[in-house]
Design a protein around this motif. Structure first.
Motif, PDB file in Angstrom:
ATOM      1  N   SER A  72       0.680  -1.187   0.155  1.00 49.08           N
ATOM      2  CA  SER A  72      -0.097   0.090   0.087  1.00 49.08           C
ATOM      3  C   SER A  72       0.839   1.223  -0.058  1.00 49.08           C
ATOM      4  O   SER A  72       1.697   1.243   0.780  1.00 49.08           O
ATOM      5  CB  SER A  72      -0.916  -0.108   1.205  1.00 49.08           C
TER       6      SER A  72
ATOM      7  N   SER B 146       0.522   5.783  -0.516  1.00 50.98           N
ATOM      8  CA  SER B 146      -0.219   6.813  -0.564  1.00 50.98           C
ATOM      9  C   SER B 146       0.224   8.106  -0.612  1.00 50.98           C
ATOM     10  O   SER B 146       1.453   8.297  -0.271  1.00 50.98           O
ATOM     11  CB  SER B 146      -1.281   6.849   0.577  1.00 50.98           C
TER      12      SER B 146
ATOM     13  N   ASN C 282      -0.556  12.182   0.091  1.00 52.42           N
ATOM     14  CA  ASN C 282      -1.610  13.107   0.941  1.00 52.42           C
ATOM     15  C   ASN C 282      -1.733  14.383  -0.091  1.00 52.42           C
ATOM     16  O   ASN C 282      -0.882  14.667  -0.764  1.00 52.42           O
ATOM     17  CB  ASN C 282      -0.975  13.905   2.081  1.00 52.42           C
TER      18      ASN C 282
ATOM     19  N   CYS D  44      -3.999  11.818   5.277  1.00 50.84           N
ATOM     20  CA  CYS D  44      -4.534  11.436   4.065  1.00 50.84           C
ATOM     21  C   CYS D  44      -5.973  10.723   4.036  1.00 50.84           C
ATOM     22  O   CYS D  44      -6.303  10.523   5.173  1.00 50.84           O
ATOM     23  CB  CYS D  44      -3.797  10.071   3.550  1.00 50.84           C
TER      24      CYS D  44
ATOM     25  N   ASP E  44      -7.577   8.718   2.138  1.00 50.72           N
ATOM     26  CA  ASP E  44      -7.668   7.250   1.820  1.00 50.72           C
ATOM     27  C   ASP E  44      -7.174   6.574   3.244  1.00 50.72           C
ATOM     28  O   ASP E  44      -6.240   6.914   3.794  1.00 50.72           O
ATOM     29  CB  ASP E  44      -6.995   7.137   0.650  1.00 50.72           C
TER      30      ASP E  44
ATOM     31  N   ASP F 280     -12.275   5.575   0.406  1.00 51.28           N
ATOM     32  CA  ASP F 280     -11.949   6.808   0.131  1.00 51.28           C
ATOM     33  C   ASP F 280     -12.962   7.747   0.846  1.00 51.28           C
ATOM     34  O   ASP F 280     -13.859   7.659   0.611  1.00 51.28           O
ATOM     35  CB  ASP F 280     -11.941   6.775  -1.137  1.00 51.28           C
TER      36      ASP F 280
ATOM     37  N   SER G  64      -7.381   4.923  -5.781  1.00 46.57           N
ATOM     38  CA  SER G  64      -8.364   5.773  -5.421  1.00 46.57           C
ATOM     39  C   SER G  64      -8.438   6.715  -6.636  1.00 46.57           C
ATOM     40  O   SER G  64      -7.714   6.824  -7.492  1.00 46.57           O
ATOM     41  CB  SER G  64      -7.792   6.465  -4.178  1.00 46.57           C
TER      42      SER G  64
ATOM     43  N   ILE H  34       2.873   4.758  -8.046  1.00 48.62           N
ATOM     44  CA  ILE H  34       2.755   6.147  -6.986  1.00 48.62           C
ATOM     45  C   ILE H  34       3.772   7.367  -7.409  1.00 48.62           C
ATOM     46  O   ILE H  34       3.550   8.470  -7.288  1.00 48.62           O
ATOM     47  CB  ILE H  34       2.836   5.872  -5.685  1.00 48.62           C
TER      48      ILE H  34
ATOM     49  N   ASP I   6      -5.908  13.222  -2.618  1.00 48.60           N
ATOM     50  CA  ASP I   6      -5.427  11.954  -1.837  1.00 48.60           C
ATOM     51  C   ASP I   6      -5.117  10.951  -2.896  1.00 48.60           C
ATOM     52  O   ASP I   6      -6.264  10.836  -3.579  1.00 48.60           O
ATOM     53  CB  ASP I   6      -6.233  11.329  -0.862  1.00 48.60           C
ATOM     54  N   THR I   7      -4.328  10.224  -2.928  1.00 47.25           N
ATOM     55  CA  THR I   7      -3.751   9.297  -4.123  1.00 47.25           C
ATOM     56  C   THR I   7      -3.295   8.029  -3.466  1.00 47.25           C
ATOM     57  O   THR I   7      -2.280   7.941  -2.769  1.00 47.25           O
ATOM     58  CB  THR I   7      -2.433   9.754  -4.684  1.00 47.25           C
ATOM     59  N   THR I   8      -3.957   6.972  -3.669  1.00 43.81           N
ATOM     60  CA  THR I   8      -3.513   5.639  -2.963  1.00 43.81           C
ATOM     61  C   THR I   8      -3.558   4.372  -4.088  1.00 43.81           C
ATOM     62  O   THR I   8      -4.390   4.279  -5.123  1.00 43.81           O
ATOM     63  CB  THR I   8      -4.519   5.151  -1.753  1.00 43.81           C
TER      64      THR I   8
END
Length: 390
Positions: free
Chosen positions: A9, A11, A13, A20, A22, A39, A153, A196, A210-212
């Motif tokens: 995982s 992520s 922010n 975050c 997510d 999310d 996400s 990512i 927010d990016t996951t």
């Protein structure tokens, strides 16, 4: 056949947000892994709390064997709709994967998961189920070794909006990118960090959402048996060496004294290579039947730094800085990152007299801290670690 379910995982922010929105919850059981990606609506503290509640509730209930109907019902009644925007406070993807590769997924309003096998994207038939007025998409399928399942996400498919791309990185673009790297990247963490990193670059270092990325890769177990230092009782040298050498998987020995013990007990020669000179990392050695022979505490400390660098800076930065280096610390870090699902560590309790000298940079207690810190980081990467004091 029992496979290793490699899960990662990663992520980002939203720019200028401390938390975050997510949240990913991962629960490992003896024969399965449960993953929930939530999310939260909006960003910041509120989104983080909502996503955390959603992921915790869902993962806990699924882990207890409670049905998807009851789980969704609990989430919806705990987190009602936003009255202004008429949207759910949190969207989610729930996954249960067994170690035989069988998968169950329930999705609610998150971007569709992406399944890649070899160099092809695989379409999966999904069933629609209406629960509490919400449309849940369910699917069941089986993963094979080398297959990768990725959940993203909204921040991933919006990457680049307002910066480098007018409409952002669309779902189809993400899918094609994952297809392109699946055979190039061996671990779930490498795939997730690669993706990512691209998102962060597309956002110009200032994520607009927010990016996951959650990556799952089914792998055949890859075992590393690492002997660090000799046993405290010299009478146990032969027993320890043969216990270590008989195990399945790669063999790594760290420490000059330990290497000499191994060579002696196996009646093999040890040679030290001076081909690679590094001012921070002592030379590596060679023993027949041993995959990697290194100096001990200094090499371990530098390997830990490289693994932490990989965790902090990402796949691309690690490859640029350490991937092709031939010193013992870089080889050890790369091997653990890429070629390890299970790590068995034998930790010698014998005290090296050199470590007690006042001018030596690391003493025995610091050595144990380095080993334990390394084990902690490796476990955070989703690998299975066992340790034995000798």
């Amino acid at each position: 056949m029992r496979y290793f379910i490699d899960v990662s995982s990663n992520s980002l922010n939203k720019y200028e947000e401390e938390l975050c929105g997510d949240k990913v919850e991962i629960i490992r059981n003896e024969d399965s892994v449960i993953i929930v990606v939530a999310d939260g609506l909006g960003s910041g503290v509120k989104a983080n709390i909502l996503a955390t509640l959603t992921s915790k509730i869902a993962a806990t209930m699924l882990n207890e064997g409670i049905s998807i109907e009851e789980t969704v019902d609990t989430i919806i009644n705990t987190l009602p709709e936003c009255k202004v925007r008429k949207l759910a406070y949190a969207t989610f993807t729930m996954i249960k994967i067994k170690d035989d590769g069988s998968v169950y997924i329930a999705e609610y309003d998150n971007p569709p998961f992406i399944l890649v096998s070899g160099n092809k994207h695989l379409e999966v038939v999904k069933r629609k189920k209406q629960l509490q007025g919400k449309i849940i998409k369910e699917s069941d399928f089986t993963l094979s070794p080398g297959d990768t399942l990725t959940v993203v996400s909204d921040g991933v498919i919006h990457a680049g909006v307002g910066a480098y791309l007018n409409l952002g990185w669309q779902w189809d673009n993400v899918r094609d990118y994952l297809v392109n790297i699946n055979l190039k990247e061996k671990s779930a963490d490498s795939i997730g960090k690669n993706l990512i990193d691209v998102c962060e670059n597309l956002y110009g270092g200032k994520p607009g959402d927010d990016t996951t990325v959650v990556s799952v890769k089914v792998r055949e177990p890859e075992i590393i048996n690492m002997l660090i230092g000799p046993p405290q009782d010299k009478m146990k040298d032969k027993e320890v060496v043969y216990d270590w050498i008989r195990g399945n998987g790669k063999k790594i020995v760290c420490g000059g004294t330990a290497a000499n013990v191994v060579a002696r007990e196996l009646n093999r020669k040890m040679k030290v290579s001076m081909d690679i000179i590094d001012h921070e990392v002592p030379p590596i050695g060679y023993i027949d039947g041993v995959d990697l022979t290194t100096e001990g505490v200094l090499t371990l400390n530098n390997a830990l730094k490289r693994i932490e660098y990989y965790r902090e800076k990402g796949e691309l930065a690690f490859k640029k800085s350490f991937y092709n280096k031939k010193d013992g610390a870089s080889i050890l870090a790369k091997t653990i990152i890429e070629d390890c699902t299970h790590l068995n560590v034998w930790i010698g309790s014998a005290v090296n007299p050199a470590h007690q000298k006042s001018d030596f940079p690391i003493n025995y207690s610091n050595k144990l801290k380095i080993i334990n810190d390394m084990i902690k980081v490796i476990r955070e990467m989703g690998k299975v670690v066992t340790k034995k004091s000798i």
